[in-house]
Design an enzyme around this catalytic site. Structure first.
Site, PDB file in Angstrom:
ATOM      1  N   SER A 157       5.224  -0.316  -4.465  1.00  0.00           N
ATOM      2  CA  SER A 157       5.919   1.576  -4.192  1.00  0.00           C
ATOM      3  C   SER A 157       5.509   2.044  -5.507  1.00  0.00           C
ATOM      4  O   SER A 157       4.946   1.292  -6.730  1.00  0.00           O
ATOM      5  CB  SER A 157       7.664   0.500  -3.974  1.00  0.00           C
ATOM      6  OG  SER A 157       7.542   0.299  -5.169  1.00  0.00           O
ATOM      7  N   LYS A 158       5.615   3.133  -5.398  1.00  0.00           N
ATOM      8  CA  LYS A 158       6.020   3.962  -6.674  1.00  0.00           C
ATOM      9  C   LYS A 158       6.422   2.937  -7.985  1.00  0.00           C
ATOM     10  O   LYS A 158       6.059   2.886  -9.211  1.00  0.00           O
ATOM     11  CB  LYS A 158       6.177   5.135  -6.813  1.00  0.00           C
ATOM     12  CG  LYS A 158       5.556   6.179  -8.057  1.00  0.00           C
ATOM     13  CD  LYS A 158       6.350   7.470  -7.414  1.00  0.00           C
ATOM     14  CE  LYS A 158       6.877   8.167  -9.094  1.00  0.00           C
ATOM     15  NZ  LYS A 158       6.763   9.941  -8.580  1.00  0.00           N
TER      16      LYS A 158
END
Length: 290
Positions: A232-233
């Site tokens: 994920s970011k």
């Protein structure tokens, strides 16, 4: 195989560019739809402008196009759907399936998840103080058949598990918008990451409160980094390299357990996707994250 009414979608949040985990989810939903000779859509879940870099949506759509993942209709943007969400909230409030909640997280924590303001009883009126709107769950032991994971059972408890559908800041919440848009687009089948599995029972009650049957569910394992964290970011997942879409697609097929031949990476994107559709076996997906 005869044409079906299958309608699927990929619905990323534009918090950053597409990464490999997102590609795996997009590809799985695309192949599942295409093997059923169904329709496939892209929906941008841009409900939280505070977390969405302005360039992210364009980056995501560019990556999907580079990898040949083209929708059957124009891309839908949740930021343009506020009227539909507000109409759904008003309907839920009128039917007693939603309520205004002025409790803070601290207050809820101090009271074990119970509402000290007795919000479910309708004690909060507009103008009293800032409030969110929550969906009023019924106590339920929910049973459904996941198309990969098999029989599922989830317990939800009224009040303790009631999800926010409109935040105090005025932003519409994922739990509401995803259901409203799935109903609006006639989505019959949802392929998504297993990190969203725990939301299913709540969402099924929202579907029914809005007069619709829930879709079929297929939850795939999320892709993890070397530290065992979901890509994920927040975990600094690197963006996809759109200059190497064939290599990315073959790696995604492999992550989905489809065992693509080693020579496939030398083919065009269209050829790889065609191979993926013809050889797609949802049962081959590894049940453990990788």
């Amino acid at each position: 195989m005869t044409p079906s009414r299958y309608r699927g979608r990929f619905a990323p949040s534009p918090t950053g560019p597409l990464h490999f985990g997102s590609l795996v989810a997009a590809l799985a939903s695309y192949l599942e739809a295409r093997q059923h000779q169904g329709m496939w859509f892209i929906r941008i879940e841009d409900l939280d402008p505070l977390r969405e870099p302005p360039e992210a949506t364009g980056q995501i759509l560019q990556s999907l196009e580079a990898h040949g993942l083209m929708p059957d209709e124009a891309v839908r943007f949740q930021s343009r759907r506020h009227d539909a969400y507000q109409a759904a909230i008003e309907r839920l409030l009128a039917s007693g399936n939603a309520y205004r909640c002025a409790c803070s997280r601290k207050e809820l924590k101090l009271h074990g998840g119970r509402h000290p303001n007795h919000c479910r009883e309708g004690n909060i009126t507009p103008g009293d103080r800032p409030y969110a709107i929550r969906f009023a769950l019924n106590d339920e032991t929910s049973h459904w058949q996941d198309q990969l994971l098999g029989p599922q059972v989830q317990h939800v408890t009224a009040e303790l598990d009631d999800p926010v559908i409109l935040r105090k800041e005025g932003f519409y919440a994922y739990q509401l918008a995803v259901v409203v848009d799935d109903i609006g687009q006639g989505i019959t089948d949802v392929v998504r990451g297993s990190d969203l599995l725990d939301m299913t029972a709540q969402q099924q009650q929202i579907y029914r409160a809005l007069g619709a049957e829930p879709p079929n569910w297929l939850h795939i394992p999320v892709i993890l980094n070397e530290q065992g964290q979901k890509l994920s970011k927040q975990t600094h997942a690197p963006p996809l390299d759109d200059d190497h879409p064939a290599e990315n697609l073959v790696q995604a097929l492999d992550a989905l357990g489809q065992q693509p031949p080693g020579t496939l990476g030398k083919e065009t994107v269209d050829t790889i996707l065609d191979w993926g559709v013809r050889h797609w076996r949802r049962g081959a997906i590894h049940l453990t994250s990788r």
